[in-house]
Design a protein around this motif. Structure first.
Motif, PDB file in Angstrom:
ATOM      1  N   VAL A  50      34.901 -63.622  -4.680  1.00  9.75           N
ATOM      2  CA  VAL A  50      36.006 -62.895  -4.041  1.00  9.75           C
ATOM      3  C   VAL A  50      36.304 -63.509  -2.669  1.00  9.75           C
ATOM      4  CG1 VAL A  50      36.723 -60.687  -3.037  1.00  9.75           C
ATOM      5  CG2 VAL A  50      35.628 -60.740  -5.278  1.00  9.75           C
ATOM      6  N   VAL A  95      38.348 -66.572  -3.372  1.00 12.72           N
ATOM      7  CA  VAL A  95      39.714 -66.224  -3.799  1.00 12.72           C
ATOM      8  C   VAL A  95      40.567 -65.829  -2.594  1.00 12.72           C
ATOM      9  CG1 VAL A  95      41.083 -64.513  -5.056  1.00 12.72           C
ATOM     10  CG2 VAL A  95      39.104 -65.551  -6.155  1.00 12.72           C
ATOM     11  N   LEU A  96      40.017 -64.953  -1.748  1.00 11.94           N
ATOM     12  CA  LEU A  96      40.753 -64.507  -0.563  1.00 11.94           C
ATOM     13  C   LEU A  96      41.010 -65.673   0.396  1.00 11.94           C
ATOM     14  CD1 LEU A  96      38.852 -61.156   0.081  1.00 11.94           C
ATOM     15  CD2 LEU A  96      41.250 -61.370  -0.611  1.00 11.94           C
ATOM     16  N   ARG A 144      43.799 -67.890  -1.128  1.00 15.09           N
ATOM     17  CA  ARG A 144      45.126 -67.261  -1.117  1.00 15.09           C
ATOM     18  C   ARG A 144      45.701 -67.098   0.289  1.00 15.09           C
ATOM     19  NH1 ARG A 144      46.601 -63.220  -5.931  1.00 15.09           N
ATOM     20  NH2 ARG A 144      48.597 -64.112  -5.271  1.00 15.09           N
ATOM     21  N   THR A 145      44.821 -67.106   1.287  1.00 12.69           N
ATOM     22  CA  THR A 145      45.300 -67.020   2.683  1.00 12.69           C
ATOM     23  C   THR A 145      45.275 -68.384   3.367  1.00 12.69           C
ATOM     24  OG1 THR A 145      43.051 -66.499   3.472  1.00 12.69           O
ATOM     25  CG2 THR A 145      44.497 -64.638   2.939  1.00 12.69           C
ATOM     26  N   CYS A 189      36.741 -64.179   6.082  1.00 11.54           N
ATOM     27  CA  CYS A 189      38.022 -63.934   5.422  1.00 11.54           C
ATOM     28  C   CYS A 189      37.986 -62.604   4.676  1.00 11.54           C
ATOM     29  CB  CYS A 189      38.359 -65.069   4.461  1.00 11.54           C
ATOM     30  SG  CYS A 189      40.019 -64.923   3.757  1.00 11.54           S
ATOM     31  N   THR A 190      36.824 -62.282   4.090  1.00 14.14           N
ATOM     32  CA  THR A 190      36.691 -61.015   3.371  1.00 14.14           C
ATOM     33  C   THR A 190      36.919 -59.846   4.320  1.00 14.14           C
ATOM     34  OG1 THR A 190      35.065 -61.999   1.850  1.00 14.14           O
ATOM     35  CG2 THR A 190      35.138 -59.595   1.973  1.00 14.14           C
ATOM     36  N   SER A 232      40.495 -59.494   5.449  1.00 12.69           N
ATOM     37  CA  SER A 232      41.302 -58.856   4.402  1.00 12.69           C
ATOM     38  C   SER A 232      41.076 -57.349   4.374  1.00 12.69           C
ATOM     39  CB  SER A 232      40.961 -59.458   3.032  1.00 12.69           C
ATOM     40  OG  SER A 232      41.175 -60.858   3.034  1.00 12.69           O
ATOM     41  N   LEU A 246      39.612 -55.609  -3.395  1.00 17.60           N
ATOM     42  CA  LEU A 246      40.017 -56.791  -2.632  1.00 17.60           C
ATOM     43  C   LEU A 246      40.583 -57.870  -3.555  1.00 17.60           C
ATOM     44  CD1 LEU A 246      37.079 -57.146  -0.068  1.00 17.60           C
ATOM     45  CD2 LEU A 246      39.410 -56.414   0.419  1.00 17.60           C
ATOM     46  N   PHE A 247      39.955 -58.056  -4.707  1.00 21.82           N
ATOM     47  CA  PHE A 247      40.425 -59.056  -5.672  1.00 21.82           C
ATOM     48  C   PHE A 247      41.822 -58.693  -6.176  1.00 21.82           C
ATOM     49  CE2 PHE A 247      40.821 -60.542 -10.096  1.00 21.82           C
ATOM     50  CZ  PHE A 247      40.713 -61.913  -9.884  1.00 21.82           C
ATOM     51  N   SER A 280      44.478 -59.076  -3.409  1.00 20.57           N
ATOM     52  CA  SER A 280      44.505 -60.366  -2.696  1.00 20.57           C
ATOM     53  C   SER A 280      45.922 -60.888  -2.516  1.00 20.57           C
ATOM     54  CB  SER A 280      43.641 -61.402  -3.436  1.00 20.57           C
ATOM     55  OG  SER A 280      44.115 -61.604  -4.769  1.00 20.57           O
ATOM     56  N   VAL A 293      47.405 -59.231   0.535  1.00 21.69           N
ATOM     57  CA  VAL A 293      46.881 -59.843   1.756  1.00 21.69           C
ATOM     58  C   VAL A 293      47.623 -61.147   2.043  1.00 21.69           C
ATOM     59  CG1 VAL A 293      44.863 -60.840   2.894  1.00 21.69           C
ATOM     60  CG2 VAL A 293      44.594 -58.832   1.438  1.00 21.69           C
TER      61      VAL A 293
END
Length: 465
Positions: A28, A31-32, A35-36, A112-113, A116, A443-444, A447, A450
């Motif tokens: 996760v 992924v975050l 994507r950011t 990053c987590t 988010s 969060l996933f 995402s 975010v």
């Protein structure tokens, strides 16, 4: 009976913090980050500017909220605690020095987590019946994912309501009593026979102080933490840097132990820690226990901030994890590995291992100062988690149960000061892992939201410039 509970918890803990958990937490985070655009690195300077840079900016918050700096201090109050002292020591004792490396890895993704989590918490927050801002994982699950996910928000809130009593209170008070007892015994002020009575007095005093602050509401919590957190962090960092400086000749070997030990732990533990996965698991779990990235609790404090910019407040999340794990946890690890003597690998350890690192370098007089530092760390954590528990209880029930909960929460401090909490540490670890499951799922699934908030915010910033 106690042994049975320990055995059952060990099984659950092994599952919660097993391979699936490691994959989810790291996955996760990746992924975050992707994507950011890996915002924690790309905008790291901006994050520091909008966190440290705002420390010296005085501002007043609107009714029902606290200033952005008070929000980060309240969140840091909860994160910068025994996880930085006892947690790091436990990770090194069981997982070897290599656990520190995996702590760093989890922190780099965790930046990053947590960014988010904070961004979503501010974006999806509400105002309660008292007119206060409320938010956090349960609210971004409910408002971001829709009514069909309400059950998952409730599960998170129920777990949070229970977890705060152990993770946020009892274990913290236990660390306070351990550090004070150590200092008083070293100066022959008390002996072992008097420890029980001293701990009872400490528990009563802490319970009273916690009640006074928490019953004053979110504004009083913010006022206390904004003064306590910077003081305790600077105080501890200066003490720790002194240990590293006085043991500078050992630093190269310590970093060798950390990097090589991350993949070959048996090389420096005499074969006691032979599994790389054990080292990874200890580093990641203790890192999360410390900085809370992935658990989502820190975002509850940020949701109270007087701000209209979710992404800008999210930058505090990047700073928090950096300050908590990359700076303070690393310094604790260096104190233990540079200054400490005779680490017994494979044997559970806590604050006493960190204290030994300071004592070996400075002498027994430093126990007074380490006791003060640990008291500040632990007390601030109790305040931060008190707010988290109140918000979780409020979500499940109503605002009417908040004050009774605060009183019960304060009284738990007496229990934490007088009861052996060996098993509580294990249960706290398990509860943290369980709380991360609904949060990571949310969060996933969010995402994309975010990523859109980040894109829109920086597009707006470019237009301003």
């Amino acid at each position: 009976m106690l042994q049975t509970i320990e055995n059952v918890n060990a099984v659950v803990n092994n599952f919660v913090w097993g391979v699936p958990a490691m994959v989810c937490i790291i996955g996760v985070g990746l992924v975050l980050s992707a994507r950011t655009g890996f915002i924690q690195f790309r905008k790291f300077g901006y994050a520091l500017k909008n966190s440290i840079g705002r420390i010296f900016t005085k501002s007043e918050a609107k009714e029902g909220s606290i200033t952005p700096f008070q929000a980060v201090c309240t969140a840091l109050a909860a994160t910068v605690g025994t996880g930085n002292i006892a947690g790091v020591a436990g990770a090194i004792a069981i997982g070897g020095a290599g656990a520190v490396f995996w702590m760093w890895v989890s922190a780099l993704l965790g930046m990053c987590t947590k960014f988010s989590e904070v961004t979503l918490a501010v974006h999806y927050r509400e105002k309660n019946a008292e007119g206060d801002y409320v938010g956090g994982p349960m609210y971004y699950i409910k408002n971001g994912l829709g009514k069909k996910w309400y059950w998952m928000a409730s599960v998170y809130a129920i777990l949070g309501s229970l977890t705060v009593l152990g993770t946020g209170n009892a274990t913290q008070v236990n660390t306070i009593t351990t550090s004070i007892d150590s200092a008083l015994i070293s100066y022959n002020v008390i002996d072992d026979a008097q420890v029980g009575m001293v701990n009872l007095v400490i528990g009563i005093v802490i319970a009273a102080l916690v009640a006074v602050v928490l019953l004053g509401g979110v504004k009083r919590i913010g006022t206390v933490t904004e003064k306590l957190v910077p003081f305790m962090a600077v105080f501890y960092i200066i003490l720790a840097i002194g240990v590293v400086a006085l043991n500078a000749d050992k630093v190269p070997h310590v970093f060798e132990m950390i990097f090589v030990g991350a993949f070959n732990p048996s090389a420096f533990t005499g074969g006691v820690v032979g599994s790389m996965f054990m080292t990874m698991r200890r580093g990641v779990s203790r890192g999360i226990f410390s900085n809370e990235a992935g658990i989502g609790t820190g975002s509850i404090a940020h949701a109270c901030a007087d701000t209209d910019e979710p992404v800008k407040q999210g930058m505090f999340g990047i700073f928090e994890v950096f300050a908590d794990t990359i700076v303070i946890c690393t310094l604790t690890a260096l104190v233990i590995l540079c200054g400490g003597e005779g680490i017994q690998y494979g044997v559970a350890a806590g604050a006493e291992l960190t204290i030994s690192g300071f004592v070996t370098t400075y002498g027994s007089w430093v126990t007074i100062f380490t006791a003060i530092a640990m008291c500040c760390f632990a007390f601030s954590t109790i305040l931060g988690w008190g707010l988290y528990g109140a918000r979780c209880v409020e979500f499940v029930f109503t605002t009417k149960v908040v004050k009774p909960f605060m009183i019960v929460y304060a009284l738990v401090a007496i229990l934490g000061a007088t009861v052996d909490l060996g098993i509580i540490w294990g249960i706290a670890d398990t509860c943290n892992g369980l709380m991360s499951i609904p949060n990571l799922i949310a969060l996933f699934l969010l995402s994309g939201t975010v990523a859109k908030l980040v894109k829109d915010y920086f597009a707006k910033q470019e237009k301003k410039n």
